[in-house]
Enzyme design. Sequence first.
Site, short mmCIF file in Angstrom:
data_model
loop_
_atom_site.label_atom_id
_atom_site.label_comp_id
_atom_site.label_asym_id
_atom_site.label_seq_id
_atom_site.Cartn_x
_atom_site.Cartn_y
_atom_site.Cartn_z
N ARG A 1 77.89 -4.36 -4.17
CA ARG A 1 76.89 -3.82 -3.24
C ARG A 1 77.41 -3.83 -1.81
O ARG A 1 77.15 -2.91 -1.03
CB ARG A 1 75.59 -4.62 -3.36
CG ARG A 1 74.87 -4.34 -4.68
CD ARG A 1 73.74 -5.29 -4.94
NE ARG A 1 72.69 -5.19 -3.96
CZ ARG A 1 71.79 -6.16 -3.73
NH1 ARG A 1 71.83 -7.28 -4.43
NH2 ARG A 1 70.86 -5.99 -2.83
N LYS B 1 66.26 -6.74 5.64
CA LYS B 1 65.52 -5.50 5.89
C LYS B 1 64.11 -5.56 5.31
O LYS B 1 63.16 -5.10 5.93
CB LYS B 1 66.26 -4.29 5.30
CG LYS B 1 67.65 -4.07 5.89
CD LYS B 1 68.28 -2.78 5.38
CE LYS B 1 68.52 -2.75 3.87
NZ LYS B 1 69.52 -3.73 3.39
N ARG C 1 66.75 -11.42 -8.72
CA ARG C 1 66.83 -9.99 -8.98
C ARG C 1 68.08 -9.71 -9.81
O ARG C 1 69.12 -10.32 -9.58
CB ARG C 1 66.94 -9.23 -7.65
CG ARG C 1 65.62 -8.87 -7.06
CD ARG C 1 65.73 -8.29 -5.67
NE ARG C 1 66.78 -7.30 -5.47
CZ ARG C 1 66.92 -6.59 -4.35
NH1 ARG C 1 66.07 -6.76 -3.34
NH2 ARG C 1 67.89 -5.73 -4.21
N ARG D 1 68.84 -15.81 -3.11
CA ARG D 1 67.51 -15.19 -3.03
C ARG D 1 66.76 -15.33 -4.36
O ARG D 1 67.30 -15.12 -5.42
CB ARG D 1 67.67 -13.70 -2.69
CG ARG D 1 66.36 -12.93 -2.74
CD ARG D 1 66.42 -11.65 -1.94
NE ARG D 1 67.46 -10.73 -2.38
CZ ARG D 1 67.75 -9.60 -1.73
NH1 ARG D 1 67.11 -9.28 -0.62
NH2 ARG D 1 68.70 -8.80 -2.18
N ARG E 1 71.01 5.93 2.70
CA ARG E 1 72.18 5.10 2.44
C ARG E 1 73.45 5.92 2.29
O ARG E 1 74.52 5.35 2.11
CB ARG E 1 71.97 4.32 1.15
CG ARG E 1 71.41 2.90 1.38
CD ARG E 1 70.98 2.39 0.04
NE ARG E 1 71.20 1.00 -0.22
CZ ARG E 1 70.22 0.11 -0.31
NH1 ARG E 1 68.98 0.43 -0.03
NH2 ARG E 1 70.48 -1.14 -0.65
P1 AMP Z 1 67.52 -2.75 -1.87
O1 AMP Z 1 66.28 -3.38 -2.42
O2 AMP Z 1 67.27 -1.85 -0.71
O3 AMP Z 1 68.60 -3.77 -1.58
O4 AMP Z 1 68.12 -1.81 -3.03
C1 AMP Z 1 68.49 -2.34 -4.28
C2 AMP Z 1 69.21 -1.29 -5.11
O5 AMP Z 1 68.35 -0.15 -5.30
C3 AMP Z 1 70.48 -0.72 -4.53
O6 AMP Z 1 71.62 -1.54 -4.79
C4 AMP Z 1 70.56 0.63 -5.23
O7 AMP Z 1 70.98 0.49 -6.59
C5 AMP Z 1 69.11 1.05 -5.25
N1 AMP Z 1 68.74 1.77 -4.00
C6 AMP Z 1 67.80 1.39 -3.08
N2 AMP Z 1 67.71 2.28 -2.09
C7 AMP Z 1 68.62 3.25 -2.38
C8 AMP Z 1 69.03 4.44 -1.72
N3 AMP Z 1 68.51 4.82 -0.55
N4 AMP Z 1 70.00 5.19 -2.32
C9 AMP Z 1 70.54 4.84 -3.50
N5 AMP Z 1 70.22 3.72 -4.16
C10 AMP Z 1 69.27 2.93 -3.61
#
Ligand code: AMP
Length: 211
Positions: A164, A8, A153, A122, A83
């Site tokens: 996740r 994404k 990360r 990653r 989400r």
């Molecule tokens: P991402 O970079 O989109 O994979 O997000 C990494 C982490 O950030 C997730 O595992 C959540 O802990 C938090 N996170 C990102 N976007 C959201 C969201 N829309 N709602 C809740 N937690 C989020």
Amino acid sequence: MGPPGAGKGTQGELLAEHFGIPRLSTGDMIRAALDEGSPLGERVREFYDAGRLVPDDVVLDLVAAAFDRPEAERGFLLDGFPRTVAQADGLGALLDARELALDAVLSLEVPDEEVVDRITGRRVCSSCGHVTHVRAVEAGTACPECGGELSQRSDDAPETVRTRLAVYREETEPLLAYYAKQVGLTAVEGVGTVEEIQGNLRAASDGVGAT
Ligand code: AMP
């Protein structure tokens, strides 16, 4: 939309550039708060590090603030948000208040085994933010773009990835049916080269935003 590791971020950045609009990534906003060590960052750290979703109210506040930035005036691409159903309802209210509507919802489709390989491999450059995979880096530690140091990360550790994915299936996947009904949902093949997948996304969003 799409599971963690679906691409994404990488694909969203390219697609946003194509449309000349900003990519609003809640994951990036949360990582910025964590890096700054702001009170908000401290509030969400335990959720983030465990691979769990941070509370809906925190995310909705971040998104509302992002919508009101001048660069978002001509539209935006949402990455990693919403989400949960509560976030999707909240997004609807934020859009209604601004007399805006979603033009399209795209879902990047990637099988679980590919997702696990992508996430655990990653690596992110601490200098320029470039995202790569361990297999693509010959020297093992240097960023291919700028020579900076690559690191993993904190939420990409193998034990967190399982959480996740489970969170995605449980909390986020139901949104696919939600949007299929509300806006229409376009499933996009998310396996292939970066260019191939970008081509799929552009074909799927052809005409989006045209008035
Ligand atoms: P991402 O970079 O989109 O994979 O997000 C990494 C982490 O950030 C997730 O595992 C959540 O802990 C938090 N996170 C990102 N976007 C959201 C969201 N829309 N709602 C809740 N937690 C989020």
